[in-house]
Design an enzyme around this catalytic site. Structure first.
Site, PDB file in Angstrom:
ATOM      1  N   ASP A  93       0.689  -1.118   0.095  1.00 14.90           N
ATOM      2  CA  ASP A  93       0.185  -0.014   0.088  1.00 14.90           C
ATOM      3  C   ASP A  93       0.749   1.119  -0.075  1.00 14.90           C
ATOM      4  O   ASP A  93       0.988   2.008   0.973  1.00 14.90           O
ATOM      5  CB  ASP A  93      -0.911  -0.026   1.288  1.00 14.90           C
ATOM      6  CG  ASP A  93      -1.977   1.037   1.339  1.00 14.90           C
ATOM      7  OD1 ASP A  93      -2.103   1.585   0.221  1.00 14.90           O
ATOM      8  OD2 ASP A  93      -2.556   1.053   2.539  1.00 14.90           O
ATOM      9  N   LYS A  95       0.873   3.912  -2.105  1.00 12.99           N
ATOM     10  CA  LYS A  95       0.407   5.173  -2.210  1.00 12.99           C
ATOM     11  C   LYS A  95       1.452   6.179  -3.035  1.00 12.99           C
ATOM     12  O   LYS A  95       1.757   7.368  -2.623  1.00 12.99           O
ATOM     13  CB  LYS A  95      -0.193   6.106  -1.132  1.00 12.99           C
ATOM     14  CG  LYS A  95      -1.297   5.139  -0.623  1.00 12.99           C
ATOM     15  CD  LYS A  95      -1.980   5.851   0.682  1.00 12.99           C
ATOM     16  CE  LYS A  95      -3.153   5.016   1.249  1.00 12.99           C
ATOM     17  NZ  LYS A  95      -2.811   4.100   2.199  1.00 12.99           N
ATOM     18  N   GLY A 230      -7.917  -4.087   9.224  1.00 12.12           N
ATOM     19  CA  GLY A 230      -6.508  -3.863  10.060  1.00 12.12           C
ATOM     20  C   GLY A 230      -6.757  -4.168  11.384  1.00 12.12           C
ATOM     21  O   GLY A 230      -6.949  -5.588  11.882  1.00 12.12           O
TER      22      GLY A 230
HETATM   23  P1  BMP Z   1      -7.526  -0.179   9.986  1.00  9.30           P
HETATM   24  O1  BMP Z   1      -8.580  -1.243   9.517  1.00  9.30           O
HETATM   25  O2  BMP Z   1      -6.632  -0.692  10.999  1.00  9.30           O
HETATM   26  O3  BMP Z   1      -8.028   1.054   9.881  1.00  9.30           O
HETATM   27  O4  BMP Z   1      -6.476  -0.180   8.853  1.00  9.30           O
HETATM   28  C1  BMP Z   1      -6.668   0.253   7.430  1.00  9.30           C
HETATM   29  C2  BMP Z   1      -5.540   0.296   6.523  1.00  9.30           C
HETATM   30  O5  BMP Z   1      -6.151   0.622   5.236  1.00  9.30           O
HETATM   31  C3  BMP Z   1      -4.308   1.128   6.892  1.00  9.30           C
HETATM   32  O6  BMP Z   1      -3.393   0.382   6.437  1.00  9.30           O
HETATM   33  C4  BMP Z   1      -4.506   2.232   5.931  1.00  9.30           C
HETATM   34  O7  BMP Z   1      -3.256   2.560   5.454  1.00  9.30           O
HETATM   35  C5  BMP Z   1      -5.272   1.595   4.821  1.00  9.30           C
HETATM   36  N1  BMP Z   1      -6.179   2.578   4.064  1.00  9.30           N
HETATM   37  C6  BMP Z   1      -7.344   3.438   4.871  1.00  9.30           C
HETATM   38  O8  BMP Z   1      -7.414   2.979   6.058  1.00  9.30           O
HETATM   39  N2  BMP Z   1      -8.077   4.394   3.945  1.00  9.30           N
HETATM   40  C7  BMP Z   1      -7.821   4.579   2.825  1.00  9.30           C
HETATM   41  O9  BMP Z   1      -8.657   5.404   2.249  1.00  9.30           O
HETATM   42  C8  BMP Z   1      -6.647   3.912   2.333  1.00  9.30           C
HETATM   43  C9  BMP Z   1      -6.013   2.971   2.833  1.00  9.30           C
HETATM   44  O10 BMP Z   1      -5.000   2.475   2.215  1.00  9.30           O
END
Ligand code: BMP
Length: 262
Positions: A93, A95, A230
């Site tokens: 990821d 970006k 995550g």
């Molecule tokens: P979590 O479920 O713990 O909130 O993690 C979300 C993951 O998705 C993180 O790795 C974050 O970088 C990624 N992410 C996000 O949350 N929103 C986006 O719009 C794009 C992402 O890549």
């Protein structure tokens, strides 16, 4: 013509032109999983342990390789072994967000050499189409695929309206692009997949703007293809294997409900 989101993953895999997407749909069907784990842990040992524990239940392991404090080349070898052992793809990821020439260097080289091991990566299109062309020069010969960040999950995000529409236009026009990060299905023009982060069964968000929606909302109602989870899986005090199974089940049920009765 039926919307792609009305077709089975198996059918879409059969009809898809991109070998990587064919493989992804085949994995999803084999494992009955549309779950991707966002493995945001900060050491090599934690990342490998988590990937091994959750590996059986996911179709894609999503990494942020630059948060691993003791990164080395052995880590990516071991991740590739786990990908083969448990049958999942790896999505870094990253970006990317720079001009074409710079992202070529960042994607193919540096310490991480992302293009050598990540089946999938992603970019913002803020610099214009040259970013896709630069990444494609490195990734296409290796059979990789790119997702565009057409939307984000966080509060107040600026990827909306005409900017999101531009992402969709660029994706349709570039065969290195296999889909989007976003909250819904974006087009029927070709079968571009959507992966959705910000998915949670219990929490509604975090203190830094993350917003969670349910698998039902994302997969059944919005027509997205893959849920990215995550902290809902590996957060404090959680049994990661049990949570992964719960999310896998929720994501797959949401997909079956979208298809409706046979
Ligand atoms: P979590 O479920 O713990 O909130 O993690 C979300 C993951 O998705 C993180 O790795 C974050 O970088 C990624 N992410 C996000 O949350 N929103 C986006 O719009 C794009 C992402 O890549």
């Amino acid at each position: 013509m039926a919307s792609y989101s009305q077709k089975t993953y198996a059918q879409r895999g059969k009809e898809h032109a991109h070998p990587l997407v064919k493989e992804l749909f085949a994995i999803m069907e084999r494992k009955q999983s549309n779950l991707s784990l966002a493995a945001d842990v900060s050491t090599k040992a934690e990342l490998l342990a988590l990937a091994d524990t959750v590996g059986p239940y996911i179709c894609v392991l999503k990494t942020h390789i630059d948060v691993v404090s003791d990164f080395d080349a052995d880590l990516v070898e071991r991740l590739q072994e786990l990908a083969a052992k448990h049958d999942f793809l790896i999505f870094e990821d990253r970006k990317f967000a720079d001009i074409g020439n710079t992202v070529k260097l960042q994607y193919g080289g540096g310490i991480y050499r992302i293009a050598d091991w990540a089946h999938i990566t992603n970019c913002h299109v803020i610099p214009g189409e040259g970013i896709i062309q630069g990444l494609a020069e490195v990734g296409k010969p290796k059979g990789r695929g790119l997702l565009l960040l057409a939307e984000m999950s966080s509060a107040g995000m600026l990827a909306t309206g005409a900017y999101t529409d531009k992402n969709v236009e660029m994706a349709i026009a570039n065969d290195f692009v296999i889909g989007f990060i976003g909250s819904r299905r974006f087009t029927e023009e070709r079968d571009l997949i959507t992966m959705t982060p910000g998915v949670g069964l219990h929490a509604s968000g975090d203190a830094l703007g993350q917003q969670y929606r349910t698998p039902t909302k994302i997969i059944t109602e919005n027509g997205s293809d893959i849920i990215i989870v995550g902290r809902g899986i590996y957060g404090p005090g959680k049994d990661a294997a049990a949570e992964a199974q719960r999310y896998r089940e929720a994501g797959w049920t949401a997909y079956l409900n979208r298809l409706g009765p046979k």
